[in-house]
Design an enzyme around this catalytic site. Structure first.
Site, PDB file in Angstrom:
ATOM      1  N   ARG A  38      29.971  39.462   7.386  1.00 14.60           N
ATOM      2  CA  ARG A  38      30.762  38.938   8.462  1.00 14.60           C
ATOM      3  C   ARG A  38      30.101  39.248   9.643  1.00 14.60           C
ATOM      4  NH1 ARG A  38      37.024  39.368   6.273  1.00 14.60           N
ATOM      5  NH2 ARG A  38      36.209  38.706   4.226  1.00 14.60           N
ATOM      6  N   GLU A  57      45.292  47.239   7.505  1.00 11.66           N
ATOM      7  CA  GLU A  57      45.217  46.018   6.329  1.00 11.66           C
ATOM      8  C   GLU A  57      43.865  46.636   5.227  1.00 11.66           C
ATOM      9  OE1 GLU A  57      44.028  42.303   7.924  1.00 11.66           O
ATOM     10  OE2 GLU A  57      43.143  41.655   5.912  1.00 11.66           O
TER      11      GLU A  57
END
Length: 426
Positions: free
Chosen positions: A261, A348
């Site tokens: 990413r 998360e």
RNA sequence: GGAGAGAUGGCCGAGUUGGCUGAAGGCGCUCGCCUGCUAAGCGAGUAGACGGCUUAAAACUGUCUCGAGGGUUCGAAUCCCUCUCUCUCCGCCA
């Protein structure tokens, strides 16, 4: 991608749903172009009908030895007009396509409406955060102290936001990968897939990364190829352009892959540690289902992801994302957040979504409900099962001891050659 | 990287002197008949997309699709060009 006919039939309703995602006026241009398209399409098709019937007539006349010159001239003229209409149509359809590809999915009715993550809803918690008798360290201190994470040499190799795992760190990462895959294939019924880590742009459009989020990805120079940002992309696209049999659904797929990413917009967030890297490992879960079962399957998929955290004894909570915090393709998303003592907070570690038919429509993944029935778009789901690097970070922080060592969670010991504790190399 | 062959419906596979071919034939599948059960046999059906009509669906109807895009032609699965992919051989390589 939303159904153009749905938008056409209920523009106000769709607009209302999009407002929940903080968008407005998205449909005006679409509706205008859509109407124009149908107007031109009707005229073009009329002319083509004439061309088809007249051409057959020409054939007959010639066979009978009669002159067809007059008719041929008429068809030739019609052909000119058809070409003009077709050119216009193509232009309009390109615009419509671009608009539709840029509109996010509509939220499910059960999703809380809100601007951002502050409207997320905590659904449940599992496990008790451990009470430390000392001040727990963050993993970016624990790892280098044990010499199992090396950020400085990673920077030398690749720059910021990369990490080098060493010794038991590398082994721990590999252990978690194998453990997760074994649980999901052995206990949850997923098929293990090892896909390519580079895919073409059709795949990226299929799952919703393109055209809007090109800057978040690494593109291979000089080719229409991208490094995958998640295994969701190759797994879901496995069945792109296919018609599946209802009896084969639901499909349960899992894969370990590295994820790449660029995340241009994330500067300044989680700059330390292995929480936010340009390359990280993940075991992904993907399901392809029917419309009838997709929400049940979402609950099960979320449960599958939770299970691995439970087996590792990592406390977590499940959060239902609000309309303002959901990803582009999702209709409903549960995040799993693992307890991180170094942050004194939950972070998360998994995101489980039902995309309904949003991706299926883009990727053209369909199924036939019954042998003679009309084909329908499948529903696609995906979830991290779960992120590997963040798991390792959570293990380091939750299982750290006062002397700087880290206890290996029992479930992982078989994958670590029986090792019970990671200590600094002598 | 070089040379050659190929790409047709859920699958296999005809069709390249351009014209009732959205596509023969087979397999698979669905329904019906037959059969003590199974198998075999007989009959019928079996692409998708986008429009129109319709309250909606079905039915009906139009257009498009034989790897993708463009061209020639009154008319293209069939002729021409470009691209992509697959296979075979050679080269290179883990």
């Amino acid at each position: 991608m939303l159904d153009a006919r749905l938008i056409r039939a209920n523009p106000e309703k769709v607009e209302q749903e999009l407002q929940k995602r903080n968008l407005s006026g998205t449909l005006d241009r679409f509706l205008l172009l859509d109407e124009e398209r149908r107007r031109i399409l009707g005229r073009a098709e009329e002319l083509k009908n004439f061309r088809n019937t007249a051409s057959q007539e020409v054939g007959k006349l010639k066979k009978e030895g009669k002159s067809a010159d007059e008719l041929m001239e008429k068809v030739r003229q019609a052909g000119q007009e058809i070409k003009e209409f077709d050119d216009q149509l193509k232009e309009i359809e390109t615009k419509i396509e671009a608009i539709l590809l840029g509109i996010p999915n509509l939220p499910h009715e059960s999703v809380p409406v809100g601007k951002d993550e502050s409207s997320n809803l905590e659904v449940r918690r599992w496990g008790e955060p451990r009470q430390f008798e000392f001040e727990p360290l963050a993993h970016w201190d624990i790892g280098p102290n044990l010499d199992i994470l090396d950020f400085e040499r990673a920077a030398k190799l690749s720059g910021a936001r990369f990490v080098v795992y060493k010794d038991w760190g590398a082994r721990l990462e590999r252990a978690v990968i194998n453990f997760y895959l074994d649980v999901h294939t052995g206990q949850h019924g997923y098929r293990e897939i090892l896909p390519p880590f580079m895919v073409n742009s059709d795949c990226m459009t299929g799952t919703g990364q393109l055209p809007k989020f090109a800057e978040d990805m690494f593109k291979v120079d000089g080719r229409e190829m991208y490094l995958i940002p998640t295994a969701e992309v190759p797994l879901t696209n496995l069945y792109r352009e296919e018609i599946l049999e209802a009896k084969d659904l639901p499909l349960y797929l899992t894969a370990y892959t590295p994820c790449f990413r660029a995340e241009a917009g994330s500067h300044g967030r989680d700059t330390r540690g292995i929480i936010r890297l340009h390359q990280f490992n993940k075991v992904e879960l993907v399901k392809i289902t029917t419309a009838e079962t997709s929400y049940d399957e979402l609950e099960k998929l979320t449960g599958n992801a939770e299970k691995v955290l439970q087996l590792l004894g990592l406390p977590y909570r499940v959060v239902l994302l609000s309309t303002g915090d959901m990803g582009f393709s999702a209709a409903k998303t549960y995040d799993l957040e693992v307890w991180m003592p170094g942050y004194h907070d939950y972070k998360e570690i998994s995101s489980c979504s039902n995309c309904e038919d949003f991706q299926a429509r883009r990727a053209n993944i369909r199924y036939r409900p019954a042998p003679k029935a009309k084909v329908q778009y499948a529903h696609t789901l995906n979830g991290s099962g779960v992120a590997i690097g963040r798991t390792v970070a959570a293990i380091l922080e939750n299982y750290q001891e006062e002397d700087g060592s880290v206890t290996v969670p029992e479930a992982l010991r078989p994958y670590m050659g029986g090792l019970e504790r990671i200590s600094k190399r002598a």
